[in-house]
Design an enzyme around this catalytic site. Structure first.
Site, PDB file in Angstrom:
ATOM      1  CG  ASP A   1      -2.167   0.731   1.036  1.00 27.75           C
ATOM      2  OD1 ASP A   1      -2.480   1.039  -0.131  1.00 27.75           O
ATOM      3  OD2 ASP A   1      -2.852   1.032   2.016  1.00 27.75           O
TER       4      ASP A   1
HETATM    5  C1  LIG Z   1       3.904  -7.980 -11.715  1.00 30.05           C
HETATM    6  C2  LIG Z   1       3.605  -7.362 -10.423  1.00 30.05           C
HETATM    7  C3  LIG Z   1       3.524  -8.237  -9.244  1.00 30.05           C
HETATM    8  C4  LIG Z   1       3.437  -6.022 -10.360  1.00 30.05           C
HETATM    9  C5  LIG Z   1       3.081  -5.327  -9.116  1.00 30.05           C
HETATM   10  C6  LIG Z   1       3.196  -3.851  -9.286  1.00 30.05           C
HETATM   11  C7  LIG Z   1       2.632  -3.168  -8.052  1.00 30.05           C
HETATM   12  C8  LIG Z   1       3.576  -2.639  -7.034  1.00 30.05           C
HETATM   13  C9  LIG Z   1       1.304  -3.072  -7.920  1.00 30.05           C
HETATM   14  C10 LIG Z   1       0.628  -2.405  -6.758  1.00 30.05           C
HETATM   15  C11 LIG Z   1      -0.802  -2.150  -7.122  1.00 30.05           C
HETATM   16  C12 LIG Z   1      -1.619  -1.433  -6.123  1.00 30.05           C
HETATM   17  C13 LIG Z   1      -2.995  -1.140  -6.551  1.00 30.05           C
HETATM   18  C14 LIG Z   1      -1.118  -1.075  -4.906  1.00 30.05           C
HETATM   19  C15 LIG Z   1      -1.821  -0.275  -3.883  1.00 30.05           C
HETATM   20  O1  LIG Z   1      -1.291   1.062  -3.890  1.00 30.05           O
HETATM   21  P1  LIG Z   1      -2.210   2.253  -4.346  1.00 30.05           P
HETATM   22  O2  LIG Z   1      -2.166   2.379  -5.826  1.00 30.05           O
HETATM   23  O3  LIG Z   1      -3.587   1.987  -3.785  1.00 30.05           O
HETATM   24  O4  LIG Z   1      -1.593   3.542  -3.683  1.00 30.05           O
HETATM   25  P2  LIG Z   1      -2.207   4.383  -2.470  1.00 30.05           P
HETATM   26  O5  LIG Z   1      -2.385   3.419  -1.331  1.00 30.05           O
HETATM   27  O6  LIG Z   1      -1.185   5.426  -2.174  1.00 30.05           O
HETATM   28  O7  LIG Z   1      -3.508   4.965  -2.958  1.00 30.05           O
END
Ligand SMILES: CC(C)=CCC/C(C)=C/CC/C(C)=C/COP(=O)(O)OP(=O)(O)O
Length: 299
Positions: free
Chosen positions: A36
């Site tokens: 996160d």
């Molecule tokens: C191939 C592979 C495994 C790739 C993974 C890439 C990756 C790190 C994906 C995370 C996706 C995600 C929605 C994370 C939550 O952070 P958020 O976008 O909700 O950020 P926030 O909590 O600040 O709103």
């Protein structure tokens, strides 16, 4: 016969090693991460949102290295939930493109996945993915199927409630004839009749419909600990069934801030991360949550 005995002995040996690691060296067998804080990381630095997710992927590589050095056998990450499909079409598309690109990177010969012998499983309702991402995921599972040193479960198009509903549906379909007999003999009401304490009922249900066999996560044991970065202390529909007796830890560091450059490497056997202001995160244990000092994780 000889082969079966051999595989039983090696299974017992492996379980023993896991127990020793867990209880003597305090190394968890299975760590699950809710990655996160990627967008917040980008926003904090005035970068585009997508950059946060790209750095988040690097942080994942760093964390895999860390877990490998510690001897953690199973790592699970929450990479995209079914609810994430509700984000703006532009963001969903950019996340899916990143996912496809990074899945391809994961299976390159020199990748961490192959160097550390990780077998990849994609966990979730993969039918919900666009075809190119689903095909990339299937290719990665196939390409790493012979890796056996450790397991990486990547949850995409996943929510726990979807997993449970799907598992119940599949197991009832499988045992439909037995349910009919139960009901016809008056032994049950509705579909099944359970009795006893709450724990007994869970056991009975498991026996009756083999629910765990049909979980997407059946490929891994229950996690010992779920780590959710960014200080949020809820599960967001992640591994609800599997986390019944699991520890939860929520350091305030944002996911992309976990990196091997930042990490002052290990202190003893501990994982070490740096907080968002650049200082090492201390044991920021929160009230009301059982936490993990026994794991020797030093934050
Ligand atoms: C191939 C592979 C495994 C790739 C993974 C890439 C990756 C790190 C994906 C995370 C996706 C995600 C929605 C994370 C939550 O952070 P958020 O976008 O909700 O950020 P926030 O909590 O600040 O709103």
């Amino acid at each position: 016969m000889e082969k079966a005995v051999g595989s039983m002995v090696s299974q017992i040996f492996e379980n023993l090693v896991c127990l020793i690691r867990k209880f003597i060296f305090c190394i968890p067998n299975h760590i699950a991460f809710i990655m996160d804080g990627n967008r917040r990381y980008a926003k904090k630095r005035g970068l585009m949102e997508g950059v946060g997710h790209k750095v988040g992927f690097l942080a994942l590589m760093s964390m895999l290295r860390c877990c490998h050095e510690l001897g953690v056998r199973y790592v699970t990450v929450y990479a995209f939930s079914i609810d994430n499909f509700k984000r703006s079409p532009k963001e969903v598309q950019s996340l899916m493109e990143l996912m496809q690109e990074k899945i391809d990177d994961l299976i390159k010969e020199e990748s961490i996945v192959n160097r550390f012998g990780l077998r990849i499983y994609f966990i979730g309702n993969l039918k919900l993915l666009s075809e190119p991402v689903r095909l990339a995921a299937e290719k990665a599972m196939l390409a790493t199927a012979k890796n056996s040193k450790a397991v990486l479960c990547i949850c995409v198009a996943y929510t726990s409630t979807n997993e449970i509903v799907n598992a119940v549906k599949e197991s009832i379909e499988e045992k439909w004839d037995e349910f009919c007999v139960l009901n016809a003999s008056g032994a049950g009401y509705g579909l099944i009749k359970l009795g006893g304490s709450e724990g007994d009922e869970r056991e009975q249900l498991i026996k009756l419909i083999d629910i765990e066999k049909h979980m997407y996560m059946a490929v891994a044991p229950e996690p010992d600990i779920i780590i959710r970065t960014s200080g949020e202390i809820h599960l967001s529909n992640f591994l609800l069934w599997q986390s019944a007796v699991c520890y939860l830890y929520s350091p305030s560091v944002l996911w992309p801030e976990i990196s091997s450059q930042n990490r002052k490497d290990f202190v003893g056997r501990g994982l070490h991360v740096i907080d968002s202001d650049g200082t090492p995160t201390k044991h920021a244990f929160r009230d009301g949550i059982r936490l993990v000092d026994f794991l020797t994780i030093t934050w």
